[in-house]
Scaffold this motif. Structure first.
Motif, PDB file in Angstrom:
ATOM      1  N   GLN A  33      47.692  34.511  50.455  1.00 58.36           N
ATOM      2  CA  GLN A  33      47.249  35.830  49.974  1.00 58.36           C
ATOM      3  C   GLN A  33      46.682  36.674  51.118  1.00 58.36           C
ATOM      4  O   GLN A  33      45.678  36.318  51.728  1.00 58.36           O
ATOM      5  CB  GLN A  33      46.159  35.641  48.899  1.00 58.36           C
ATOM      6  CG  GLN A  33      45.748  36.950  48.236  1.00 58.36           C
ATOM      7  CD  GLN A  33      44.468  36.818  47.402  1.00 58.36           C
ATOM      8  OE1 GLN A  33      43.812  35.780  47.400  1.00 58.36           O
ATOM      9  NE2 GLN A  33      44.122  37.886  46.711  1.00 58.36           N
ATOM     10  N   GLY A  54      37.568  49.014  44.236  1.00 56.86           N
ATOM     11  CA  GLY A  54      37.540  48.228  43.006  1.00 56.86           C
ATOM     12  C   GLY A  54      37.275  46.754  43.302  1.00 56.86           C
ATOM     13  O   GLY A  54      37.319  46.320  44.458  1.00 56.86           O
ATOM     14  N   SER A  55      37.020  45.995  42.239  1.00 54.95           N
ATOM     15  CA  SER A  55      36.776  44.572  42.394  1.00 54.95           C
ATOM     16  C   SER A  55      38.017  43.897  42.985  1.00 54.95           C
ATOM     17  O   SER A  55      39.131  44.149  42.524  1.00 54.95           O
ATOM     18  CB  SER A  55      36.442  43.983  41.021  1.00 54.95           C
ATOM     19  OG  SER A  55      35.999  42.681  41.182  1.00 54.95           O
ATOM     20  N   GLY A  56      37.827  43.101  44.012  1.00 54.93           N
ATOM     21  CA  GLY A  56      38.948  42.406  44.648  1.00 54.93           C
ATOM     22  C   GLY A  56      39.653  43.228  45.712  1.00 54.93           C
ATOM     23  O   GLY A  56      40.631  42.771  46.311  1.00 54.93           O
ATOM     24  N   ALA A  57      39.154  44.427  45.994  1.00 53.27           N
ATOM     25  CA  ALA A  57      39.805  45.296  46.997  1.00 53.27           C
ATOM     26  C   ALA A  57      39.698  44.739  48.410  1.00 53.27           C
ATOM     27  O   ALA A  57      40.472  45.095  49.292  1.00 53.27           O
ATOM     28  CB  ALA A  57      39.200  46.701  46.944  1.00 53.27           C
ATOM     29  N   LYS A  59      36.334  44.355  49.972  1.00 54.09           N
ATOM     30  CA  LYS A  59      35.127  44.904  50.611  1.00 54.09           C
ATOM     31  C   LYS A  59      34.257  43.802  51.226  1.00 54.09           C
ATOM     32  O   LYS A  59      33.867  43.883  52.384  1.00 54.09           O
ATOM     33  CB  LYS A  59      34.296  45.701  49.583  1.00 54.09           C
ATOM     34  CG  LYS A  59      35.050  46.815  48.899  1.00 54.09           C
ATOM     35  CD  LYS A  59      34.208  47.504  47.841  1.00 54.09           C
ATOM     36  CE  LYS A  59      33.748  46.620  46.710  1.00 54.09           C
ATOM     37  NZ  LYS A  59      34.827  46.057  45.863  1.00 54.09           N
ATOM     38  N   SER A  60      33.944  42.776  50.412  1.00 54.02           N
ATOM     39  CA  SER A  60      33.066  41.706  50.927  1.00 54.02           C
ATOM     40  C   SER A  60      33.747  40.965  52.069  1.00 54.02           C
ATOM     41  O   SER A  60      33.091  40.569  53.039  1.00 54.02           O
ATOM     42  CB  SER A  60      32.715  40.707  49.816  1.00 54.02           C
ATOM     43  OG  SER A  60      31.969  41.332  48.807  1.00 54.02           O
ATOM     44  N   THR A  61      35.064  40.793  51.953  1.00 53.76           N
ATOM     45  CA  THR A  61      35.800  40.102  53.018  1.00 53.76           C
ATOM     46  C   THR A  61      35.662  40.875  54.329  1.00 53.76           C
ATOM     47  O   THR A  61      35.381  40.284  55.382  1.00 53.76           O
ATOM     48  CB  THR A  61      37.288  39.967  52.622  1.00 53.76           C
ATOM     49  OG1 THR A  61      37.357  39.305  51.360  1.00 53.76           O
ATOM     50  CG2 THR A  61      38.073  39.189  53.657  1.00 53.76           C
ATOM     51  N   GLN A 104      25.857  39.418  48.667  1.00 52.46           N
ATOM     52  CA  GLN A 104      26.072  39.801  47.268  1.00 52.46           C
ATOM     53  C   GLN A 104      25.272  38.862  46.353  1.00 52.46           C
ATOM     54  O   GLN A 104      24.718  39.271  45.355  1.00 52.46           O
ATOM     55  CB  GLN A 104      27.577  39.725  46.955  1.00 52.46           C
ATOM     56  CG  GLN A 104      27.987  40.399  45.670  1.00 52.46           C
ATOM     57  CD  GLN A 104      29.500  40.684  45.611  1.00 52.46           C
ATOM     58  OE1 GLN A 104      30.252  40.368  46.519  1.00 52.46           O
ATOM     59  NE2 GLN A 104      29.924  41.293  44.530  1.00 52.46           N
ATOM     60  N   HIS A 215      28.832  49.812  44.050  1.00 49.18           N
ATOM     61  CA  HIS A 215      29.631  50.399  42.972  1.00 49.18           C
ATOM     62  C   HIS A 215      28.875  51.546  42.316  1.00 49.18           C
ATOM     63  O   HIS A 215      29.368  52.163  41.369  1.00 49.18           O
ATOM     64  CB  HIS A 215      29.949  49.336  41.906  1.00 49.18           C
ATOM     65  CG  HIS A 215      30.931  48.300  42.362  1.00 49.18           C
ATOM     66  ND1 HIS A 215      32.222  48.603  42.721  1.00 49.18           N
ATOM     67  CD2 HIS A 215      30.807  46.967  42.528  1.00 49.18           C
ATOM     68  CE1 HIS A 215      32.853  47.492  43.077  1.00 49.18           C
ATOM     69  NE2 HIS A 215      32.011  46.485  42.974  1.00 49.18           N
TER      70      HIS A 215
HETATM   71  N1  ATP Z   1      36.945  32.387  50.619  1.00 51.71           N
HETATM   72  C1  ATP Z   1      37.993  32.848  49.929  1.00 51.71           C
HETATM   73  N2  ATP Z   1      39.063  32.067  49.679  1.00 51.71           N
HETATM   74  C2  ATP Z   1      40.141  32.535  49.017  1.00 51.71           C
HETATM   75  N3  ATP Z   1      40.257  33.796  48.554  1.00 51.71           N
HETATM   76  C3  ATP Z   1      39.220  34.626  48.764  1.00 51.71           C
HETATM   77  C4  ATP Z   1      38.038  34.208  49.459  1.00 51.71           C
HETATM   78  N4  ATP Z   1      37.186  35.249  49.529  1.00 51.71           N
HETATM   79  C5  ATP Z   1      37.800  36.275  48.890  1.00 51.71           C
HETATM   80  N5  ATP Z   1      39.011  35.909  48.441  1.00 51.71           N
HETATM   81  C6  ATP Z   1      39.973  36.770  47.743  1.00 51.71           C
HETATM   82  O1  ATP Z   1      40.088  37.970  48.457  1.00 51.71           O
HETATM   83  C7  ATP Z   1      40.203  39.084  47.580  1.00 51.71           C
HETATM   84  C8  ATP Z   1      39.148  40.104  47.953  1.00 51.71           C
HETATM   85  O2  ATP Z   1      37.882  39.544  47.667  1.00 51.71           O
HETATM   86  P1  ATP Z   1      36.520  40.296  48.023  1.00 51.71           P
HETATM   87  O3  ATP Z   1      35.417  39.366  47.664  1.00 51.71           O
HETATM   88  O4  ATP Z   1      36.589  40.788  49.416  1.00 51.71           O
HETATM   89  O5  ATP Z   1      36.584  41.525  47.015  1.00 51.71           O
HETATM   90  P2  ATP Z   1      35.519  42.697  46.760  1.00 51.71           P
HETATM   91  O6  ATP Z   1      36.208  43.979  47.065  1.00 51.71           O
HETATM   92  O7  ATP Z   1      34.266  42.390  47.470  1.00 51.71           O
HETATM   93  O8  ATP Z   1      35.314  42.601  45.180  1.00 51.71           O
HETATM   94  P3  ATP Z   1      33.963  42.746  44.272  1.00 51.71           P
HETATM   95  O9  ATP Z   1      33.726  44.219  44.106  1.00 51.71           O
HETATM   96  O10 ATP Z   1      34.355  42.091  42.979  1.00 51.71           O
HETATM   97  O11 ATP Z   1      32.865  42.012  44.958  1.00 51.71           O
HETATM   98  C9  ATP Z   1      40.073  38.532  46.169  1.00 51.71           C
HETATM   99  O12 ATP Z   1      41.369  38.405  45.624  1.00 51.71           O
HETATM  100  C10 ATP Z   1      39.441  37.175  46.366  1.00 51.71           C
HETATM  101  O13 ATP Z   1      39.860  36.272  45.374  1.00 51.71           O
END
Ligand code: ATP
Ligand code: MG
Length: 282
Positions: A33, A54-57, A59-61, A104, A215
């Motif tokens: 992925q 949005g959620s899963g976009a 951001k945290s990564t 978070q 958010h």
């Molecule tokens: N350690 C990990 N291993 C596998 N997949 C991951 C990991 N961390 C994040 N993901 C995937 O990466 C994608 C982005 O996740 P991320 O946590 O960055 O989203 P986000 O924008 O912070 O969402 P939210 O607003 O819900 O916190 C998601 O599909 C998540 O499942």
């Protein structure tokens, strides 16, 4: 403290110098992925940057990559002129002391008092004597309004206080940059404003470069010098609060104003639920 209703103050005078953070063609993949696609982003020294999406976009990564908590799959993340992707683990450990992260999940140690939580990074990364550490801890707790609660454990304080305690710990080593991942999630409206003012105050008084994921759109517009919008691991827009509020890009407009109709929800409808349910191949 800044007025709650006014637009954010201008960036510091040296903000045009070399960016404190540069992400260049950054990609992050978990297994098969791909979560971040070829992202390029500069954060100016002293800037308050808000990341929306949005959620899963992703951001945290992205925040975790900039905070050196995880490594990019490809591309470069340059902080203070140094490429953190090519640092050894020991160099990364040292580098992390220049940054504070409010995760978070909060991530306070439940068995320790607030004072012990804040003292921990100072004990780990300096040779300071206990008396000096105690003084620094009191100063950090005072900054977030928790000095009188120093001896409480996380279970004995409210959600908003936990966020502030996490912030005191993030401040322990006088970071140049603080990353906040959803600092106001789950807080009441007054606490949200208080946390916003705290972030703005720390940025303005200490000059700490500030990267925030939120958010809460009211917070986002209150805090940000600049906002970026991530969608499916790509930047789709960037601009000042006014530019984002008044954008006529349909995706930005839908996100920023929280509308149920628009490209973000049309995309979901494209995947027909019934077909998916009845498809034996998946
Ligand atoms: N350690 C990990 N291993 C596998 N997949 C991951 C990991 N961390 C994040 N993901 C995937 O990466 C994608 C982005 O996740 P991320 O946590 O960055 O989203 P986000 O924008 O912070 O969402 P939210 O607003 O819900 O916190 C998601 O599909 C998540 O499942
Ligand atoms: Mg997240």
């Amino acid at each position: 403290m800044p007025d709650e209703t006014t637009a954010p103050s201008a960036l510091p005078a040296d903000a045009d110098a070399e960016p404190i953070i540069r992400c260049i063609n950054v990609t992050k993949q978990f297994g098969s992925q791909k979560v971040l696609h070829d992202l390029t982003l500069n954060v100016k020294r002293g800037e308050r940057l808000v990341m929306l999406g949005g959620s899963g976009a992703g951001k945290s990564t992205l925040l975790n990559l900039m905070a050196a908590e995880t490594r990019a799959t490809s591309g470069q993340v340059i902080v203070n002129g140094r490429n953190i992707c090519s640092m050894s683990d020991a160099e990364l450990d040292k580098h992390r002391t220049t940054m504070g992260v409010l995760f978070q999940s909060g991530a306070l140690f439940q068995s320790m008092t607030l004072a012990e939580n804040v003292a921990l990074p100072i004990r780990e990364h300096t040779d300071l004597v206990d008396r000096t550490i105690d003084t620094i801890v009191k100063m950090k707790l005072e900054l977030v309004g928790l000095r009188e609660h120093a001896d409480k454990k996380p279970a004995e304080i409210s959600g908003g206080m936990k966020k502030r305690a996490g912030l005191a710990r993030a401040l322990a080593l006088d970071p140049q940059i603080i990353f906040y991942d959803e600092p106001s999630a789950g807080l009441d409206p007054v606490s949200v404003t208080e946390v916003d003012q705290l972030m703005i105050g720390l940025n303005e008084t200490l000059g700490v470069t500030t990267v925030v994921i939120t958010h809460e759109m009211t917070s986002a517009f209150r805090i940000a010098h600049r906002l970026v919008l991530l969608d499916q691991g790509k930047f789709v827009a960037a601009g000042s609060p006014d530019e984002m509020k008044n954008s006529d890009d349909p995706l930005v407009h839908q996100f920023v104003h929280g509308l149920t109709a628009g490209p973000l929800t049309d995309r979901r409808d494209d995947c027909d639920y019934l077909t998916d349910l009845l498809n034996p191949q998946r």
